[in-house]
Design an enzyme around this catalytic site. Structure first.
Site, PDB file in Angstrom:
ATOM      1  N   TYR A 189      46.416  45.260  39.105  1.00  0.00           N
ATOM      2  CA  TYR A 189      45.478  45.543  38.020  1.00  0.00           C
ATOM      3  C   TYR A 189      46.054  46.583  37.063  1.00  0.00           C
ATOM      4  O   TYR A 189      45.699  46.645  35.894  1.00  0.00           O
ATOM      5  CB  TYR A 189      44.132  45.994  38.591  1.00  0.00           C
ATOM      6  CG  TYR A 189      43.002  45.884  37.604  1.00  0.00           C
ATOM      7  CD1 TYR A 189      42.682  44.671  37.001  1.00  0.00           C
ATOM      8  CD2 TYR A 189      42.225  46.997  37.270  1.00  0.00           C
ATOM      9  CE1 TYR A 189      41.639  44.559  36.098  1.00  0.00           C
ATOM     10  CE2 TYR A 189      41.173  46.902  36.371  1.00  0.00           C
ATOM     11  CZ  TYR A 189      40.889  45.684  35.788  1.00  0.00           C
ATOM     12  OH  TYR A 189      39.857  45.583  34.889  1.00  0.00           O
ATOM     13  N   LYS A 200      39.573  51.170  32.613  1.00  0.00           N
ATOM     14  CA  LYS A 200      38.205  50.857  33.032  1.00  0.00           C
ATOM     15  C   LYS A 200      37.514  52.080  33.632  1.00  0.00           C
ATOM     16  O   LYS A 200      36.288  52.232  33.515  1.00  0.00           O
ATOM     17  CB  LYS A 200      38.205  49.706  34.031  1.00  0.00           C
ATOM     18  CG  LYS A 200      38.591  48.357  33.435  1.00  0.00           C
ATOM     19  CD  LYS A 200      37.557  47.837  32.432  1.00  0.00           C
ATOM     20  CE  LYS A 200      37.852  46.403  32.034  1.00  0.00           C
ATOM     21  NZ  LYS A 200      36.876  45.873  31.063  1.00  0.00           N
TER      22      LYS A 200
END
Length: 259
Positions: A160, A167
């Site tokens: 990720y 995020k």
């Protein structure tokens, strides 16, 4: 005397950003909002996406469709000007977009470029703040701002990469925005879906392995759909969600509870 159902969005108006195609989370949200009775302006970020989005208009209740690249201030301003002209107010806004340069996304976080980090943060996080700033004056009777996050904001998720810190910043922004906008009756939420096979997700290296792990280990033993996310957005925007703000709602078949 007839009482409106607490999950009804009849009479609600808003903006859904980030439409890309039939698999996009923004489409799942827009369709669910329409089915609950809402009216909306729907936006897509690139001209090349228009041919994929136009066939979806009927399922979304034929919302007004506008091009809105969040890095183009004139396009952003035009969307909110249109909302002002059409309704004079807003009840909800959904921010459904994220981007990171492939080289930065696929490399180590510590090796990401300054420019790549800034671009990912601008499109994926700061754009939510800019949209909220414009929505605030139109939410004269309160409203709900929703963004999309992922579990990689909280824990390290293989591959990720750069989007994890981005995020995390987005979720922190939700908390601060909720505190700042709460006195005006504006609620701010993040929805954190589990892996969904969207075009955006295909940019994550070895995404299929991530999806298979979620499917096998989530308590419900399945992946979630864009429709699941859309129904959660309906709940958060509706009267049923009026006491919720500042949080992250996991829509991931329970995967986030597993070590």
């Amino acid at each position: 005397m007839t009482t409106q159902h607490p999950f009804s969005l009849a009479g609600k108006t808003g903006i859904v950003t980030g439409l890309a195609n039939a698999d996009s989370i923004a489409f799942g949200c827009a369709r669910a909002l329409h089915e609950a009775g809402a009216e909306m302006i729907a936006t897509y970020g690139h001209a090349k996406a228009e041919r994929h989005v136009t066939p979806l208009l009927e399922a979304m209740g034929h919302p007004e469709l506008m091009l809105c690249d969040v890095q183009d201030e004139a396009q952003v301003e035009a969307v909110f000007q249109r909302a002002q002209e059409r309704w004079g107010r807003l009840d909800f806004l959904i921010h459904s977009m994220a981007f990171a340069n492939r080289d930065d996304l696929h490399g180590r976080v510590v090796d990401c470029s300054r420019e790549g980090f800034a671009q990912a943060m601008d499109i994926s996080c700061h754009s939510f703040l800019r949209l909220a700033q414009r929505a605030e004056p139109l939410m004269t009777a309160g409203g709900c701002l929703i963004t999309l996050s992922y579990y990689g904001a909280e824990k390290v998720v293989p591959n990720y990469g750069l989007m994890g810190p981005v995020k995390a910043a987005l979720e922190a922004s939700v908390r601060y925005m909720a505190d700042e906008l709460g006195p005006a009756g504006i609620r701010v939420q993040a929805i954190s879906p589990g892996p969904i096979r969207t075009r955006a997700a295909s940019g994550i290296r070895d995404f299929e392995a991530l999806a298979e792990d979620a499917e096998q280990r989530a308590p419900l033993r399945r992946l979630v759909s864009t429709e699941d996310v859309g129904r959660t957005a309906v709940f958060l925007i509706s009267e049923a969600g009026q006491s919720l703000t500042g949080g992250t709602t996991y829509v991931d078949a329970g995967h986030h509870v597993k070590a």
